[in-house]
Design a protein around this motif. Structure first.
Motif, PDB file in Angstrom:
ATOM      1  N   ASP A  75      -2.892 -38.151  -6.705  1.00 59.69           N
ATOM      2  CA  ASP A  75      -2.391 -38.991  -5.624  1.00 59.69           C
ATOM      3  C   ASP A  75      -2.799 -38.405  -4.288  1.00 59.69           C
ATOM      4  N   ILE A  76      -2.959 -39.268  -3.291  1.00 57.02           N
ATOM      5  CA  ILE A  76      -3.282 -38.807  -1.940  1.00 57.02           C
ATOM      6  C   ILE A  76      -2.087 -38.104  -1.298  1.00 57.02           C
ATOM      7  N   LEU A  77      -0.887 -38.375  -1.802  1.00 59.40           N
ATOM      8  CA  LEU A  77       0.325 -37.720  -1.313  1.00 59.40           C
ATOM      9  C   LEU A  77       0.443 -36.357  -1.990  1.00 59.40           C
ATOM     10  N   ASP A  78      -0.249 -35.370  -1.446  1.00 64.65           N
ATOM     11  CA  ASP A  78      -0.438 -34.080  -2.104  1.00 64.65           C
ATOM     12  C   ASP A  78       0.890 -33.395  -2.443  1.00 64.65           C
ATOM     13  N   GLU A  79       1.759 -33.245  -1.447  1.00 69.02           N
ATOM     14  CA  GLU A  79       3.036 -32.578  -1.706  1.00 69.02           C
ATOM     15  C   GLU A  79       3.894 -33.385  -2.668  1.00 69.02           C
ATOM     16  N   ARG A  80       3.889 -34.690  -2.498  1.00 69.18           N
ATOM     17  CA  ARG A  80       4.709 -35.561  -3.350  1.00 69.18           C
ATOM     18  C   ARG A  80       4.231 -35.512  -4.801  1.00 69.18           C
ATOM     19  N   VAL A  81       2.910 -35.464  -5.019  1.00 74.37           N
ATOM     20  CA  VAL A  81       2.411 -35.448  -6.390  1.00 74.37           C
ATOM     21  C   VAL A  81       2.806 -34.155  -7.097  1.00 74.37           C
ATOM     22  N   GLN A  82       2.840 -33.057  -6.349  1.00 76.81           N
ATOM     23  CA  GLN A  82       3.262 -31.789  -6.951  1.00 76.81           C
ATOM     24  C   GLN A  82       4.761 -31.801  -7.264  1.00 76.81           C
ATOM     25  N   THR A  83       5.534 -32.391  -6.364  1.00 77.57           N
ATOM     26  CA  THR A  83       6.979 -32.503  -6.594  1.00 77.57           C
ATOM     27  C   THR A  83       7.282 -33.372  -7.810  1.00 77.57           C
ATOM     28  N   THR A  84       6.586 -34.494  -7.912  1.00 75.11           N
ATOM     29  CA  THR A  84       6.778 -35.391  -9.047  1.00 75.11           C
ATOM     30  C   THR A  84       6.386 -34.712 -10.351  1.00 75.11           C
ATOM     31  N   ALA A  85       5.243 -34.025 -10.344  1.00 76.99           N
ATOM     32  CA  ALA A  85       4.795 -33.318 -11.547  1.00 76.99           C
ATOM     33  C   ALA A  85       5.819 -32.271 -11.971  1.00 76.99           C
ATOM     34  N   ALA A  86       6.357 -31.550 -10.996  1.00 77.30           N
ATOM     35  CA  ALA A  86       7.356 -30.520 -11.305  1.00 77.30           C
ATOM     36  C   ALA A  86       8.631 -31.150 -11.866  1.00 77.30           C
ATOM     37  N   GLU A  87       9.025 -32.282 -11.299  1.00 78.82           N
ATOM     38  CA  GLU A  87      10.224 -32.990 -11.781  1.00 78.82           C
ATOM     39  C   GLU A  87      10.049 -33.426 -13.228  1.00 78.82           C
ATOM     40  N   LEU A  88       8.884 -33.980 -13.557  1.00 88.15           N
ATOM     41  CA  LEU A  88       8.643 -34.448 -14.917  1.00 88.15           C
ATOM     42  C   LEU A  88       8.475 -33.271 -15.881  1.00 88.15           C
ATOM     43  N   ALA A  89       7.861 -32.192 -15.408  1.00 85.72           N
ATOM     44  CA  ALA A  89       7.731 -30.997 -16.250  1.00 85.72           C
ATOM     45  C   ALA A  89       9.105 -30.419 -16.580  1.00 85.72           C
ATOM     46  N   ALA A  90      10.031 -30.518 -15.617  1.00 83.64           N
ATOM     47  CA  ALA A  90      11.390 -30.024 -15.845  1.00 83.64           C
ATOM     48  C   ALA A  90      12.122 -30.831 -16.905  1.00 83.64           C
ATOM     49  N   GLN A  91      11.632 -32.042 -17.182  1.00 83.23           N
ATOM     50  CA  GLN A  91      12.196 -32.873 -18.255  1.00 83.23           C
ATOM     51  C   GLN A  91      11.583 -32.529 -19.614  1.00 83.23           C
ATOM     52  N   GLY A  92      10.705 -31.518 -19.610  1.00 85.18           N
ATOM     53  CA  GLY A  92      10.053 -31.120 -20.852  1.00 85.18           C
ATOM     54  C   GLY A  92       8.763 -31.855 -21.132  1.00 85.18           C
ATOM     55  N   LEU A  93       8.242 -32.573 -20.129  1.00 81.59           N
ATOM     56  CA  LEU A  93       7.016 -33.336 -20.304  1.00 81.59           C
ATOM     57  C   LEU A  93       5.816 -32.523 -19.825  1.00 81.59           C
ATOM     58  N   ASP A  94       4.674 -32.730 -20.446  1.00 85.99           N
ATOM     59  CA  ASP A  94       3.448 -32.008 -20.096  1.00 85.99           C
ATOM     60  C   ASP A  94       2.731 -32.779 -18.998  1.00 85.99           C
ATOM     61  N   VAL A  95       3.150 -32.552 -17.756  1.00 85.82           N
ATOM     62  CA  VAL A  95       2.613 -33.269 -16.602  1.00 85.82           C
ATOM     63  C   VAL A  95       2.273 -32.284 -15.495  1.00 85.82           C
ATOM     64  N   SER A  96       1.075 -32.440 -14.919  1.00 85.78           N
ATOM     65  CA  SER A  96       0.691 -31.639 -13.753  1.00 85.78           C
ATOM     66  C   SER A  96       0.052 -32.555 -12.723  1.00 85.78           C
ATOM     67  N   GLY A  97      -0.085 -32.076 -11.485  1.00 82.69           N
ATOM     68  CA  GLY A  97      -0.555 -32.918 -10.388  1.00 82.69           C
ATOM     69  C   GLY A  97      -1.800 -32.397  -9.710  1.00 82.69           C
ATOM     70  N   ILE A  98      -2.589 -33.324  -9.164  1.00 82.98           N
ATOM     71  CA  ILE A  98      -3.804 -33.019  -8.418  1.00 82.98           C
ATOM     72  C   ILE A  98      -3.851 -33.933  -7.195  1.00 82.98           C
TER      73      ILE A  98
END
Length: 255
Positions: free
Chosen positions: A42-65
């Motif tokens: 996503d172009i929203l760099d900080e937001r994409v990292q926050t979202t990835a971290a939120e989903l990873a905290a749910q036990g999902l294999d998600v990272s952001g770029i």
């Protein structure tokens, strides 16, 4: 964690553009719950990292770029990094897009806005798909899901650049499906209606009311309403479906 998707995408490697919020966020969550390993861009760099971290905290294999779809070099770099992280790529969800032209008539619309919408929505989808093709071919069961819209299916007024761009996505989906079928890559489009997300906050209440009142299912559309179609299109259940556009809008448009 409960899921409707029963590990339908176990082990699949998927890249989702526009994944920081709204529909992209919902898709990443559903894909992760279905067992996929997901990179959101996503172009929203900080937001994409926050979202990835939120989903990873749910036990999902998600990272952001970070990704700017208007920059061809950024697209190539994003795909290269995603493929490296995931060890390959089985699915691409071309979700990212911009509107910008909402509320303007065809006479009020300016050339710069038109060009920007086409650059991101149409050229960006083409370049992202092109960049992913080597990895999708190597997968042997690659799948591309393009996010269209039901607006070109009913001719939404005062939204010309966006409507034209999403009509182009539908046409591109058909052409790409024919080009890539011999590579065992499916290409389909999902066409949501007006979804309640941050990006549609600007839409006048009258348009929201029009959608709700004229749907067969008369309620607002949520991001989660679209996720199942995306999971299905990326799964083995849809391996013989390609070149299709599926409206997901509660029966507002029935083509």
């Amino acid at each position: 964690m409960m899921s409707h998707f029963n590990r339908l995408l176990e082990g699949r490697r998927v890249l989702v553009t526009g994944g920081a919020r709204g529909l992209g966020h919902a898709f990443a969550q559903a894909l992760g719950q279905a067992g996929a390993r997901v990179v959101i861009a996503d172009i929203l760099d900080e937001r994409v990292q926050t979202t990835a971290a939120e989903l990873a905290a749910q036990g999902l294999d998600v990272s952001g770029i970070a990704l700017d779809l208007g920059n061809p070099d950024a697209i190539s770099a994003c795909v290269a990094e995603a493929v490296e992280r995931l060890g390959g790529l089985d699915g691409l969800v071309n979700n990212a897009s911009i509107t910008n032209s909402g509320g303007k008539t065809c006479e009020e619309l300016d050339i710069d806005t038109w060009d920007q919408v086409m650059q991101v929505n149409v050229r960006g989808t083409w370049l992202m798909t092109r960049a992913c093709l080597p990895a999708l071919r190597a997968s042997g069961k690659g799948a591309v899901v393009n996010l269209a819209s039901d607006t070109p299916l009913w001719g939404a007024p005062n939204l010309l650049a966006y409507v034209a761009s999403k009509g182009a996505i539908i046409a591109m989906t058909r052409s790409l499906a024919r080009e890539l079928g011999s590579d065992n890559i499916t290409v389909n489009a999902i066409a949501p209606g007006l979804v309640l997300v941050e990006a549609t906050a600007y839409v006048p209440e009258a348009r929201h009311r029009l959608y709700t009142e004229q749907r067969a299912i008369q309620r607002p559309q949520l991001p989660e309403d679209v996720s199942g179609a995306v999971v299905f299109a990326l799964s083995d259940l849809a391996r013989f479906i390609t070149g299709q556009t599926l409206p997901v809008n509660g029966g507002f448009v029935m083509p």
